[in-house]
Design an enzyme around this catalytic site. Structure first.
Site, PDB file in Angstrom:
ATOM      1  CG  ASP A  77      -0.686  -0.286   7.944  1.00  0.00           C
ATOM      2  OD1 ASP A  77      -1.470   0.625   8.260  1.00  0.00           O
ATOM      3  OD2 ASP A  77       0.536  -0.112   7.773  1.00  0.00           O
TER       4      ASP A  77
ATOM      5  N   PRO B 275       9.144  -4.465  -0.388  1.00  0.00           N
ATOM      6  CG  PRO B 275       9.898  -2.385  -1.141  1.00  0.00           C
ATOM      7  CD  PRO B 275       8.761  -3.348  -1.275  1.00  0.00           C
TER       8      PRO B 275
ATOM      9  CE  LYS C 193       0.902   1.278   4.435  1.00  0.00           C
ATOM     10  NZ  LYS C 193       1.675   2.450   4.787  1.00  0.00           N
TER      11      LYS C 193
ATOM     12  N   GLY D  37       4.690  -6.667   5.829  1.00  0.00           N
ATOM     13  CA  GLY D  37       4.373  -7.654   6.875  1.00  0.00           C
ATOM     14  C   GLY D  37       2.868  -7.769   7.063  1.00  0.00           C
TER      15      GLY D  37
END
Ligand code: C5P
Length: 353
Positions: free
Chosen positions: A174, A127, A22, A135
């Site tokens: 998130d 990344p 995102k 994650g």
């Protein structure tokens, strides 16, 4: 004997799901709350840069091996980009996601289920520690894959979407967005979501960094920086003395940006990108300002630090410009990696493979 019986194949032993990175088009951050988190008003958008997470039945050998957790996960393996820096034990959010699905299914069946031991395989493209929810994306994909595998193995109904959303919110701020994807307004810690209508496709050059940044550290720096100061001026990275507390972020500040995503006006959107964490990230990593400069010199419409950084996200007029910006910045600045991506993408979804 029914036709159903004749045609039923044996239960699948493995499910894979992918989940997307995102970018925060708007990230307004309020003062620290009593629980240490910060209230946000954010517009998330998913990018078509994805990790894949596979949850499989553990083979006999692995089944016997000692696990570092207490739930059904026996082992977790990570391959791909930056895989060495991803934990392979129960501290990995994807591992915790599988455990949480097992706990929720047991709760729905009075603890009477026999859930099999499993292994988790993560293929990284997003990344690591980059401010792009890598994650969290892995956790969201693991929720979908584990839900399907356990439901099929135990021959029961899947956990429904509100239950998955609650589990996601407990795993991290998130994770709910990574489950749902597309474009969404996030409030609270970021876990309270409302879909935002968007038109068109946006093109990004993402410049990842060899050296990651810790999200809690960036929020702590934000607290220090704005302890007492007015709402930060995104992006200048200047050290500022304490003055007044940042104001509570307001929904009205997103109106112009959501109008831009609704009409698909990339020029307008570029002028409205905002990240209140940027100045804190730049204080911890002053080298990022060179990357931001290099991206705008190469022709990006706008560049911001992505979330808590250090990845820098450059919104570009078209795909060709995005490729050029990614390549130029990577060439110019050692220790960076240029990637291109399009947005919006979807949420975590099962894939056939
Ligand atoms: O929710 P998550 O575990 O991803 O958050 C990681 C850290 O980021 C938190 O421990 C907290 O320090 C910080 N954070 C915050 N406010 C938010 C989201 C995250 O302070 N809304």
């Amino acid at each position: 004997m029914t036709d159903d019986y004749l045609f039923r194949s044996s239960p699948r032993s493995s499910y894979a799901a992918k989940a997307f990175a995102k970018v925060n088009l708007h990230l307004a951050v309020g003062p620290a709350r009593a629980d240490g988190f910060h209230d946000l008003v954010t517009i998330f958008q998913s990018l078509d840069l994805a990790d894949t997470v596979r949850v499989s039945l553990a083979n006999e050998q692995i089944e016997q091996a000692e696990s570092s957790g207490h739930g059904p996960v026996r082992a977790l393996t990570v391959t791909g980009q930056d895989s060495n820096s991803v934990p392979t034990d129960a501290t990995n959010l994807a591992w915790q996601a599988v455990d949480a699905v097992a706990v929720a299914l047991q709760a729905e069946h009075a603890g009477k289920l026999e859930l099999p031991p499993v292994t988790v395989l993560i293929e990284k493209n997003i990344p690591v520690a980059g401010g792009m929810a890598g994650g969290s994306a892995d956790a969201a994909a693991a929720l979908r894959a584990a839900n399907s595998l356990f439901a099929e193995q135990a021959n029961i109904e899947l956990l429904d979407e509100p239950v998955l959303h609650n589990i996601a919110a407990q795993l991290g701020s998130d994770v709910p967005f990574c489950l749902h994807g597309y474009t969404a307004l996030g409030q609270g810690r970021g876990e309270k979501l409302h879909a935002v209508p968007t038109t068109g496709t946006y093109h990004w050059a993402l410049v990842a960094n060899e050296q990651g940044l810790s999200t809690p550290q960036v929020f702590a720096e934000f607290d220090q920086l704005y302890q007492g100061s007015p709402q930060p001026d995104a992006g200048d990275g200047e050290k500022k003395g304490p003055s007044a507390v940042p104001h509570d972020p307001s929904l009205s500040e997103t109106t112009a940006l959501t109008a831009a995503t609704q009409s698909g006006d990339v020029q307008q959107l570029a002028g409205l990108l905002r990240n209140d964490l940027q100045a804190a990230a730049l204080r911890l990593r002053p080298d990022l300002s060179r990357i931001l400069d290099a991206g705008s010199h190469a022709g990006a419409l706008a560049g911001i630090v992505s979330g808590s950084g250090p990845t820098c996200a450059f919104l570009c007029a078209d795909e060709q410009t995005a490729h050029y910006v990614a390549t130029e910045v990577e060439k110019k600045i050692a220790g960076t990696r240029g990637i291109t991506a399009m947005s919006p993408a979807g949420g975590a979804e099962l894939i056939e493979c």
